[in-house]
Design a protein around this motif. Sequence first.
Motif, short mmCIF file in Angstrom:
data_model
loop_
_atom_site.label_atom_id
_atom_site.label_comp_id
_atom_site.label_asym_id
_atom_site.label_seq_id
_atom_site.Cartn_x
_atom_site.Cartn_y
_atom_site.Cartn_z
N LEU A 260 19.25 39.31 5.23
CA LEU A 260 20.64 39.33 5.82
C LEU A 260 21.73 39.43 4.74
O LEU A 260 22.75 40.09 5.28
CB LEU A 260 20.75 38.18 6.63
N LEU A 281 27.82 37.80 10.51
CA LEU A 281 26.81 38.18 11.39
C LEU A 281 27.29 39.39 11.95
O LEU A 281 26.65 40.15 12.61
CB LEU A 281 26.71 36.95 12.49
N ARG A 307 15.19 35.70 10.43
CA ARG A 307 16.07 35.39 11.71
C ARG A 307 17.56 35.11 11.06
O ARG A 307 17.61 34.53 10.30
CB ARG A 307 15.49 34.45 12.18
N ALA A 308 18.35 35.46 12.14
CA ALA A 308 19.71 34.77 11.58
C ALA A 308 19.97 33.57 12.08
O ALA A 308 19.26 33.01 12.72
CB ALA A 308 20.70 35.95 12.49
N ASN A 310 21.27 30.80 14.31
CA ASN A 310 21.20 30.94 15.97
C ASN A 310 22.53 30.63 16.44
O ASN A 310 22.63 29.59 17.41
CB ASN A 310 20.09 30.29 16.58
N GLY A 314 24.67 35.95 16.28
CA GLY A 314 23.17 35.62 15.61
C GLY A 314 22.24 35.40 17.04
O GLY A 314 21.12 35.72 16.59
N LYS A 315 22.54 34.88 18.08
CA LYS A 315 21.63 34.76 19.28
C LYS A 315 21.17 35.99 19.51
O LYS A 315 19.88 36.45 20.00
CB LYS A 315 22.35 34.06 20.38
N ILE A 317 21.17 39.04 17.73
CA ILE A 317 20.34 39.41 16.70
C ILE A 317 19.26 38.94 16.85
O ILE A 317 17.96 39.69 16.86
CB ILE A 317 21.05 39.29 15.29
N ASN A 318 18.89 37.63 16.95
CA ASN A 318 17.48 37.01 16.95
C ASN A 318 16.90 37.67 18.12
O ASN A 318 15.49 37.89 18.17
CB ASN A 318 17.47 35.47 16.76
#
Length: 326
Positions: A260, A281, A307-308, A310, A314-315, A317-318
């Motif tokens: 990341l 992010l 994972r980023a 959350n 970020g949500k 991205i995930n």
Amino acid sequence: MPWVLFLPMPIISEEQAIESLIKGGIVAIPTETVYGLAGHALNKDAVQHIFTIKGRPLIDPLIIHVSDWEIVNNLANPSDLAKKIADTFWPGPLTLILPKKPHVLDLTTAGLPTVAIRCPKHPVIRRILKGSGLPLAAPSANPFGYISPTRAEHVLESFKDSLSVVDAGPCEHGLESTILDLSHPTTPRILRPGPISAEAISQTIGITVEETSIVHYNTTEAASAPGLLAKHYSPSTQLTLLNPEEPTPHIPGNIARIHLKRPLIINDSSKHFWLSEDGNLNTIAHNLFDLLRKVDNQGFDTIIIERAPNESIGKAINNRLERAGS
Ligand code: TXA
Ligand code: MG
């Protein structure tokens, strides 16, 4: 006349895109999220052509892009709540699911009683919407299931000579719009997380916005709630996801590691890639699809990516990572 004259030109101007769309053609155009594959939303042949060229199943409905709120009233029956949300977030990366008017093609909405509508912010698509005077159906301009395009080169890589594109450089957000289901007037629900968060919408309307993370593992299940197919946005290379801070596992084969943020120490720079310098992010979202495509083309056996956090984008991205890796 030699047949080559009928091949689309790879890069076209906004004016050429407008001309082609008015004639019922389809073209790839930039938005602030990802590049879209656009055609006249009320022209059955144009919409059919979009499904065919993308290889998209007919059960997966399209988003209609409009230049202004006024056009929404021609396509849907929006509630006061929808108007309030649009007043705050449009033009921008938010798609609203609304009860549709009868003349909206069943082909576009996959036979659903609802239609997805978005008023984009990018100046190029806005000029094309206004110049053509058309509502434009536009899915992301990638072959069905592959990574969405955030640059004109991505579109050309996938569609070679079969599609023309208006090149406006990289897309700002790099992830597709948030999809908000307003078909049940009192219970707004996020169907796809994106650049506009559930919290931001909740704050505006004073109602809690539900966040569902339903995914469906086959196309039959997906027919009842389209757009939630688990497998999506996928590179051809096997993708393994890590939780934040989880150490990189030892996996056999030629492994690419996507971070990341820039790692402090790297032992082999040809196998390590990063999405941002500092973990921002928005930068990670902006670079995600571009870097996934680049690494996907380098012949690795597996890509490992974490994972980023959350929170906020970020949500989204995930969500894309989970679906790419499923
Ligand atoms: O940012 C974006 O939204 C981009 C740009 C080009 O505007 N477009 C985009 O379109 O991501 P697409 O087709 O790749 O994704 C649209 C999603 C699909 O998953 C589809 O199933 C869902 O929207 N969708 C469309 N109409 C729907 C409806 N009536 N109800 C539920 N989901 C719907
Ligand atoms: Mg898509």
